[in-house]
Design a protein around this motif. Structure first.
Motif, PDB file in Angstrom:
ATOM      1  N   VAL A 141     124.678  67.074  71.640  1.00  0.00           N
ATOM      2  CA  VAL A 141     125.080  67.951  70.262  1.00  0.00           C
ATOM      3  C   VAL A 141     125.669  66.549  69.499  1.00  0.00           C
ATOM      4  CG1 VAL A 141     126.685  68.802  69.457  1.00  0.00           C
ATOM      5  CG2 VAL A 141     125.705  69.785  71.483  1.00  0.00           C
ATOM      6  N   VAL A 142     125.548  66.552  68.290  1.00  0.00           N
ATOM      7  CA  VAL A 142     125.836  64.994  67.715  1.00  0.00           C
ATOM      8  C   VAL A 142     126.273  66.322  66.385  1.00  0.00           C
ATOM      9  CG1 VAL A 142     125.675  62.978  65.707  1.00  0.00           C
ATOM     10  CG2 VAL A 142     123.958  63.340  67.655  1.00  0.00           C
ATOM     11  N   VAL A 143     128.011  65.566  66.126  1.00  0.00           N
ATOM     12  CA  VAL A 143     129.216  66.011  65.729  1.00  0.00           C
ATOM     13  C   VAL A 143     129.078  65.347  64.192  1.00  0.00           C
ATOM     14  CG1 VAL A 143     131.209  67.799  65.208  1.00  0.00           C
ATOM     15  CG2 VAL A 143     130.136  67.967  67.561  1.00  0.00           C
ATOM     16  N   ASP A 144     128.524  65.446  62.504  1.00  0.00           N
ATOM     17  CA  ASP A 144     128.824  64.746  62.359  1.00  0.00           C
ATOM     18  C   ASP A 144     130.467  65.358  61.244  1.00  0.00           C
ATOM     19  OD1 ASP A 144     129.244  63.272  59.753  1.00  0.00           O
ATOM     20  OD2 ASP A 144     126.892  64.160  58.681  1.00  0.00           O
ATOM     21  N   ASN A 145     131.419  64.572  61.517  1.00  0.00           N
ATOM     22  CA  ASN A 145     132.513  64.559  60.977  1.00  0.00           C
ATOM     23  C   ASN A 145     132.458  64.054  59.519  1.00  0.00           C
ATOM     24  OD1 ASN A 145     135.741  64.672  61.990  1.00  0.00           O
ATOM     25  ND2 ASN A 145     134.594  65.607  61.191  1.00  0.00           N
ATOM     26  N   ALA A 146     132.326  64.910  58.584  1.00  0.00           N
ATOM     27  CA  ALA A 146     132.801  65.056  56.994  1.00  0.00           C
ATOM     28  C   ALA A 146     131.755  63.184  56.595  1.00  0.00           C
ATOM     29  CB  ALA A 146     133.756  64.897  57.023  1.00  0.00           C
ATOM     30  N   SER A 147     130.930  63.122  57.108  1.00  0.00           N
ATOM     31  CA  SER A 147     130.239  61.805  56.593  1.00  0.00           C
ATOM     32  C   SER A 147     129.944  62.033  55.377  1.00  0.00           C
ATOM     33  CB  SER A 147     129.476  60.907  57.815  1.00  0.00           C
ATOM     34  OG  SER A 147     129.715  61.207  59.293  1.00  0.00           O
ATOM     35  N   THR A 148     129.953  60.769  54.477  1.00  0.00           N
ATOM     36  CA  THR A 148     129.064  60.361  53.623  1.00  0.00           C
ATOM     37  C   THR A 148     128.138  59.512  53.526  1.00  0.00           C
ATOM     38  OG1 THR A 148     131.174  59.169  52.230  1.00  0.00           O
ATOM     39  CG2 THR A 148     130.891  61.116  52.501  1.00  0.00           C
ATOM     40  N   ASP A 149     127.932  58.785  54.580  1.00  0.00           N
ATOM     41  CA  ASP A 149     126.909  57.898  54.568  1.00  0.00           C
ATOM     42  C   ASP A 149     125.553  57.653  55.026  1.00  0.00           C
ATOM     43  OD1 ASP A 149     127.760  58.238  57.396  1.00  0.00           O
ATOM     44  OD2 ASP A 149     128.322  55.932  57.389  1.00  0.00           O
ATOM     45  N   GLY A 150     125.309  58.691  55.852  1.00  0.00           N
ATOM     46  CA  GLY A 150     124.009  59.372  56.048  1.00  0.00           C
ATOM     47  C   GLY A 150     123.956  59.133  57.552  1.00  0.00           C
ATOM     48  N   THR A 151     125.247  59.506  58.177  1.00  0.00           N
ATOM     49  CA  THR A 151     125.386  59.729  59.711  1.00  0.00           C
ATOM     50  C   THR A 151     124.217  60.708  60.328  1.00  0.00           C
ATOM     51  OG1 THR A 151     127.631  58.738  59.730  1.00  0.00           O
ATOM     52  CG2 THR A 151     126.483  59.917  62.077  1.00  0.00           C
ATOM     53  N   GLY A 152     124.416  61.946  60.014  1.00  0.00           N
ATOM     54  CA  GLY A 152     123.992  63.563  59.867  1.00  0.00           C
ATOM     55  C   GLY A 152     122.762  62.867  59.681  1.00  0.00           C
ATOM     56  N   ASP A 153     122.044  62.468  58.827  1.00  0.00           N
ATOM     57  CA  ASP A 153     120.675  62.334  58.418  1.00  0.00           C
ATOM     58  C   ASP A 153     119.668  61.033  59.609  1.00  0.00           C
ATOM     59  OD1 ASP A 153     120.631  63.962  55.878  1.00  0.00           O
ATOM     60  OD2 ASP A 153     120.926  61.886  54.679  1.00  0.00           O
ATOM     61  N   ILE A 154     121.055  60.418  59.663  1.00  0.00           N
ATOM     62  CA  ILE A 154     119.775  59.172  61.144  1.00  0.00           C
ATOM     63  C   ILE A 154     120.035  59.809  62.621  1.00  0.00           C
ATOM     64  CG2 ILE A 154     120.418  57.785  62.722  1.00  0.00           C
ATOM     65  CD1 ILE A 154     121.969  56.144  59.853  1.00  0.00           C
ATOM     66  N   ALA A 155     121.274  61.623  63.084  1.00  0.00           N
ATOM     67  CA  ALA A 155     120.889  62.022  63.868  1.00  0.00           C
ATOM     68  C   ALA A 155     119.554  62.961  63.855  1.00  0.00           C
ATOM     69  CB  ALA A 155     122.612  62.750  64.132  1.00  0.00           C
ATOM     70  N   ARG A 156     119.073  63.694  62.188  1.00  0.00           N
ATOM     71  CA  ARG A 156     118.246  64.154  62.149  1.00  0.00           C
ATOM     72  C   ARG A 156     117.540  63.747  62.691  1.00  0.00           C
ATOM     73  NH1 ARG A 156     122.153  67.025  59.711  1.00  0.00           N
ATOM     74  NH2 ARG A 156     122.637  66.050  57.790  1.00  0.00           N
ATOM     75  N   ALA A 157     116.738  62.747  61.800  1.00  0.00           N
ATOM     76  CA  ALA A 157     115.794  61.634  62.583  1.00  0.00           C
ATOM     77  C   ALA A 157     115.757  61.539  64.171  1.00  0.00           C
ATOM     78  CB  ALA A 157     115.695  60.594  61.344  1.00  0.00           C
ATOM     79  N   PHE A 158     116.556  60.838  64.377  1.00  0.00           N
ATOM     80  CA  PHE A 158     116.277  60.647  66.212  1.00  0.00           C
ATOM     81  C   PHE A 158     116.260  61.915  66.819  1.00  0.00           C
ATOM     82  CE2 PHE A 158     118.167  61.085  69.917  1.00  0.00           C
ATOM     83  CZ  PHE A 158     118.163  60.032  70.695  1.00  0.00           C
ATOM     84  N   ALA A 159     116.744  63.391  66.172  1.00  0.00           N
ATOM     85  CA  ALA A 159     115.987  64.636  66.997  1.00  0.00           C
ATOM     86  C   ALA A 159     115.192  64.938  66.489  1.00  0.00           C
ATOM     87  CB  ALA A 159     116.575  65.834  66.081  1.00  0.00           C
ATOM     88  N   ARG A 160     113.590  64.064  65.974  1.00  0.00           N
ATOM     89  CA  ARG A 160     113.115  64.488  66.098  1.00  0.00           C
ATOM     90  C   ARG A 160     111.827  63.797  66.874  1.00  0.00           C
ATOM     91  NH1 ARG A 160     114.109  64.836  60.615  1.00  0.00           N
ATOM     92  NH2 ARG A 160     113.380  63.191  59.820  1.00  0.00           N
ATOM     93  N   ARG A 161     112.262  62.671  67.164  1.00  0.00           N
ATOM     94  CA  ARG A 161     111.881  61.898  68.872  1.00  0.00           C
ATOM     95  C   ARG A 161     112.479  61.397  70.201  1.00  0.00           C
ATOM     96  NH1 ARG A 161     114.202  57.116  68.911  1.00  0.00           N
ATOM     97  NH2 ARG A 161     115.612  56.043  67.134  1.00  0.00           N
ATOM     98  N   ALA A 162     113.599  62.705  70.420  1.00  0.00           N
ATOM     99  CA  ALA A 162     114.623  62.450  71.578  1.00  0.00           C
ATOM    100  C   ALA A 162     113.978  63.260  72.067  1.00  0.00           C
ATOM    101  CB  ALA A 162     116.026  63.269  70.799  1.00  0.00           C
TER     102      ALA A 162
END
Length: 246
Positions: free
Chosen positions: A35-56
């Motif tokens: 579980v990656v919890v994106d804590n109010a980021s504005t720099d694309g942190t969540g997008d990186i985590a979601r991209a990783f999810a597709r190949r994890a």
């Protein structure tokens, strides 16, 4: 023992979270859900985590927590894991690099009866050379000693177990114990000592697993300096600095 989940809180970690996720993908024991919890980021942190999810090589859930504060992000991630079947929950941070035996060491400690497992932290190799890492280890040792002798931590205050320094970026706990102690304080950092003392009032099943190793960033030390960092962990605030050196 099954039902292991890993929680990673992340705030503005686009530059580092990818390395953390790759380190988790290289674990010897990959029988866990992340579980990656994106804590109010504005720099694309969540997008990186979601991209990783597709190949994890394991299931990945990416949550958005708008209430800023590491305690809020951790508690949201842990409670989400519990609701979805977690029995054991480990945590590291999005600027940390768990060694390959990290999840295996946590699972082994639980198998031997641990309720809370505290691991060993070291400075990241990509931020420090040998002398810098040695200095970091010395600083951690001094902090751990101070924690043990600090009067407020003595067992006469109702604690069942002796104080042992606990780094939130390298810990694991049973879901049952997490709920029993009321979870992580939903506040900005520092939260680790408050959480440890909640656990110490509830159980003696706290162990230190030397094989559970995480290399962590020392950005706060660089940003605050030694005195400012000490103030931070004593709940005195960071002085003239803001709450987040990142």
């Amino acid at each position: 023992m099954t039902g292991l989940w890993v929680v990673v809180p992340a705030h503005q970690e686009a530059a580092r979270v990818g390395a953390t996720l790759d380190a988790l993908a290289r674990q010897h024991d990959r029988d866990f859900t992340l579980v990656v919890v994106d804590n109010a980021s504005t720099d694309g942190t969540g997008d990186i985590a979601r991209a990783f999810a597709r190949r994890a090589p394991f299931p990945v859930h990416v949550l958005d927590e708008r209430e800023k504060g590491v305690g809020c992000a951790v508690d949201t991630g842990f409670r989400y894991a519990v609701r979805h079947g977690a029995v054991l929950i480990a945590r590291t941070d999005a600027d940390c690099l768990p060694h390959r035996g990290w999840t295996a060491a946590a699972r082994d400690a639980f198998g031997r009866g641990a309720g809370l497992v505290c691991g060993r932290i070291d400075a990241r190799r990509d931020e420090h050379g040998p002398f810098g890492r040695a200095a970091f280890r010395a600083a951690v040792a001094v902090a751990a000693l101070f924690g043990r002798v600090r009067p407020a931590h003595h067992r006469r205050h109702g604690y069942l177990a002796p104080y042992r320094m606990h780094a939130g970026n390298n810990m694991a706990i049973t879901a049952r114990l997490y709920e029993a102690v009321g979870g992580m304080p939903r506040r900005p950092s520092p939260t680790d000592r408050l959480f440890l003392n909640r656990v110490r009032r509830h159980t003696t099943a706290i162990v230190h697993a030397r094989g559970m190793v995480v290399e962590n960033s020392t950005r706060r030390l660089h940003a605050y300096g030694l005195v400012g960092t000490a103030r931070w962990y004593l709940d005195r605030g960071p002085g003239r600095h803001g709450e987040d050196p990142r």
